[in-house]
Motif scaffolding. Sequence first.
Motif, PDB file in Angstrom:
ATOM      1  N   ARG A 189     -27.420   3.105 -22.672  1.00  0.00           N
ATOM      2  CA  ARG A 189     -27.004   2.283 -21.529  1.00  0.00           C
ATOM      3  C   ARG A 189     -28.129   1.341 -21.105  1.00  0.00           C
ATOM      4  O   ARG A 189     -27.910   0.164 -20.834  1.00  0.00           O
ATOM      5  CB  ARG A 189     -26.601   3.198 -20.382  1.00  0.00           C
ATOM      6  N   ARG A 190     -29.342   1.854 -21.078  1.00  0.00           N
ATOM      7  CA  ARG A 190     -30.481   1.032 -20.681  1.00  0.00           C
ATOM      8  C   ARG A 190     -30.774  -0.044 -21.726  1.00  0.00           C
ATOM      9  O   ARG A 190     -31.142  -1.173 -21.373  1.00  0.00           O
ATOM     10  CB  ARG A 190     -31.697   1.926 -20.467  1.00  0.00           C
ATOM     11  N   MET A 232     -23.979  -6.543 -14.628  1.00  0.00           N
ATOM     12  CA  MET A 232     -23.664  -5.578 -13.568  1.00  0.00           C
ATOM     13  C   MET A 232     -22.163  -5.330 -13.485  1.00  0.00           C
ATOM     14  O   MET A 232     -21.718  -4.197 -13.238  1.00  0.00           O
ATOM     15  CB  MET A 232     -24.186  -6.081 -12.219  1.00  0.00           C
ATOM     16  N   LYS A 233     -21.370  -6.364 -13.709  1.00  0.00           N
ATOM     17  CA  LYS A 233     -19.914  -6.223 -13.682  1.00  0.00           C
ATOM     18  C   LYS A 233     -19.455  -5.300 -14.811  1.00  0.00           C
ATOM     19  O   LYS A 233     -18.550  -4.463 -14.629  1.00  0.00           O
ATOM     20  CB  LYS A 233     -19.266  -7.603 -13.841  1.00  0.00           C
ATOM     21  N   ILE A 234     -20.086  -5.432 -15.977  1.00  0.00           N
ATOM     22  CA  ILE A 234     -19.715  -4.608 -17.128  1.00  0.00           C
ATOM     23  C   ILE A 234     -20.142  -3.158 -16.929  1.00  0.00           C
ATOM     24  O   ILE A 234     -19.394  -2.229 -17.235  1.00  0.00           O
ATOM     25  CB  ILE A 234     -20.328  -5.195 -18.415  1.00  0.00           C
ATOM     26  N   THR A 235     -21.359  -2.962 -16.401  1.00  0.00           N
ATOM     27  CA  THR A 235     -21.886  -1.594 -16.270  1.00  0.00           C
ATOM     28  C   THR A 235     -21.390  -0.893 -15.014  1.00  0.00           C
ATOM     29  O   THR A 235     -21.542   0.324 -14.895  1.00  0.00           O
ATOM     30  CB  THR A 235     -23.424  -1.613 -16.244  1.00  0.00           C
ATOM     31  N   GLY A 236     -20.819  -1.651 -14.074  1.00  0.00           N
ATOM     32  CA  GLY A 236     -20.312  -1.027 -12.848  1.00  0.00           C
ATOM     33  C   GLY A 236     -21.357  -0.807 -11.786  1.00  0.00           C
ATOM     34  O   GLY A 236     -21.121  -0.073 -10.827  1.00  0.00           O
ATOM     35  N   HIS A 237     -22.530  -1.440 -11.917  1.00  0.00           N
ATOM     36  CA  HIS A 237     -23.553  -1.329 -10.869  1.00  0.00           C
ATOM     37  C   HIS A 237     -23.126  -2.127  -9.644  1.00  0.00           C
ATOM     38  O   HIS A 237     -22.664  -3.262  -9.761  1.00  0.00           O
ATOM     39  CB  HIS A 237     -24.896  -1.848 -11.379  1.00  0.00           C
ATOM     40  N   ARG A 238     -23.312  -1.544  -8.471  1.00  0.00           N
ATOM     41  CA  ARG A 238     -22.851  -2.178  -7.243  1.00  0.00           C
ATOM     42  C   ARG A 238     -23.923  -3.042  -6.572  1.00  0.00           C
ATOM     43  O   ARG A 238     -23.606  -3.914  -5.787  1.00  0.00           O
ATOM     44  CB  ARG A 238     -22.387  -1.109  -6.253  1.00  0.00           C
ATOM     45  N   SER A 294     -30.190  -0.584  -7.689  1.00  0.00           N
ATOM     46  CA  SER A 294     -29.919   0.438  -8.699  1.00  0.00           C
ATOM     47  C   SER A 294     -29.911  -0.165 -10.106  1.00  0.00           C
ATOM     48  O   SER A 294     -30.298   0.488 -11.081  1.00  0.00           O
ATOM     49  CB  SER A 294     -28.593   1.136  -8.421  1.00  0.00           C
ATOM     50  N   PHE A 295     -29.485  -1.422 -10.208  1.00  0.00           N
ATOM     51  CA  PHE A 295     -29.389  -2.070 -11.517  1.00  0.00           C
ATOM     52  C   PHE A 295     -30.765  -2.332 -12.123  1.00  0.00           C
ATOM     53  O   PHE A 295     -30.967  -2.148 -13.329  1.00  0.00           O
ATOM     54  CB  PHE A 295     -28.625  -3.387 -11.373  1.00  0.00           C
ATOM     55  N   LYS A 296     -31.724  -2.732 -11.289  1.00  0.00           N
ATOM     56  CA  LYS A 296     -33.017  -3.171 -11.831  1.00  0.00           C
ATOM     57  C   LYS A 296     -33.784  -2.033 -12.500  1.00  0.00           C
ATOM     58  O   LYS A 296     -34.668  -2.275 -13.325  1.00  0.00           O
ATOM     59  CB  LYS A 296     -33.871  -3.796 -10.735  1.00  0.00           C
TER      60      LYS A 296
END
Length: 412
Positions: free
Chosen positions: A354-355, A372-378, A382-384
């Motif tokens: 994933r990373r 972020m849209k693909i991975t579902g990060h809000r 948290s994404f960074k």
Amino acid sequence: MLSISFLLKEPNSLKPTPIFAFVSFSGRRVKVATGLKILPRQWLKGEQAAQTRGLKDNGPLNDRLSKVRTLLTDCYNLHLSNGNLPSAEHLRAAVVLKEAAAVESGPRTFWECHAEWEALTRAAGQVRTAQTYATAARHLREFGEASGTAIDFNLITPTWGDKYTAYLLHTAKQTDNTIHKNLSRLKRFMKWAAERNYHDSTGYTRLTWKRQEPDIITLTAEEVEALEGLDLPSGGYLDNARSLFLLSCYTGLRYSDLVSIRAEHLRGQTLRLTTQKTRETVSIPLQSRALPIVQRMIAGFIRPVSNQKLNDYLKELGQRAAITAPVEVIRFRGGKRESQTVEKWQKLGCHSGRRSFVTLSLERGLRPELVMKITGHRDWKSFKRYVNITEQAVEREFARVYEMPTLLKVAQ
């Protein structure tokens, strides 16, 4: 369509007999024990309820039956929203025996409530999450036994927390990140229990432990290619593990979502599913290397394996692919830094896929908000944590923007 009916085990008995729930859907019929009993002469078969006229004590029993119906319905709807149907085990786990059988006999204990929390999480299909809750409970029990300290709602205060974190740090030898996770799970449980009026304690809200950002182990594009190029026996355990991991590198899926892919999730060349962890619905375009793997999974040619086994296999794959770049592994215990240098393959795990997807997608020019849209990060915070742009990528982009062909050649 879902149908739930209640039937007595022995409808002609002169003694209280168990009440069973029968759940019918899609041609299936599952028998579920409710943990409740009733005298058959007090049962109103047509109304699917206990008689209450002149029998006030049967009111709470009807409340429990209503709760059982709600638990079963919620379990069915949750699985349906994820594109599958619940198994008999899921439905049975949804009805927590202690919850269904509880009567007005006094307050429920900390451990009874924790068992319910674990069971409801498992019934919702979040098996891995339920396992982490069970592990957190084990640490609590071991702390209580080792210290002679009781574990109860009203005893969990900052002073209690100091003793618990000291135990996790010095006796259990946990890192700061693991201690933070254990406290977070405890606070999450306490909040859940408070919302259900199982306790009115507030001391748990002040439990704290500083979390350190974990190491981010990602693969470079060249290392992914090295895994792709390994000559492995077709269908063997390593070939199977490689397919699972590469699909994570191509899609950014977590392990729990990776092994849950079903035919209904594939829409042409796009995967559309609801994630297990955050319940976010994501749509993932499948690149040419990913689509055949998904199709083989749906056809049953790629087998799910446990998270732990997959981690073991990935290390073997990484060693075979000569992913030996030295990486510094940094851990913190009680705020003290511990450093160790190892070959990268030794730190490969399921989440590395994933990373790697996030990092390589950004390196190739996808905008962060699209990733972020693909991975579902809000949110970006948290994404960074998943972003680990390599030095080579920085040099390539710098050389391209500032027209430095010599540096570009070196970076390539």
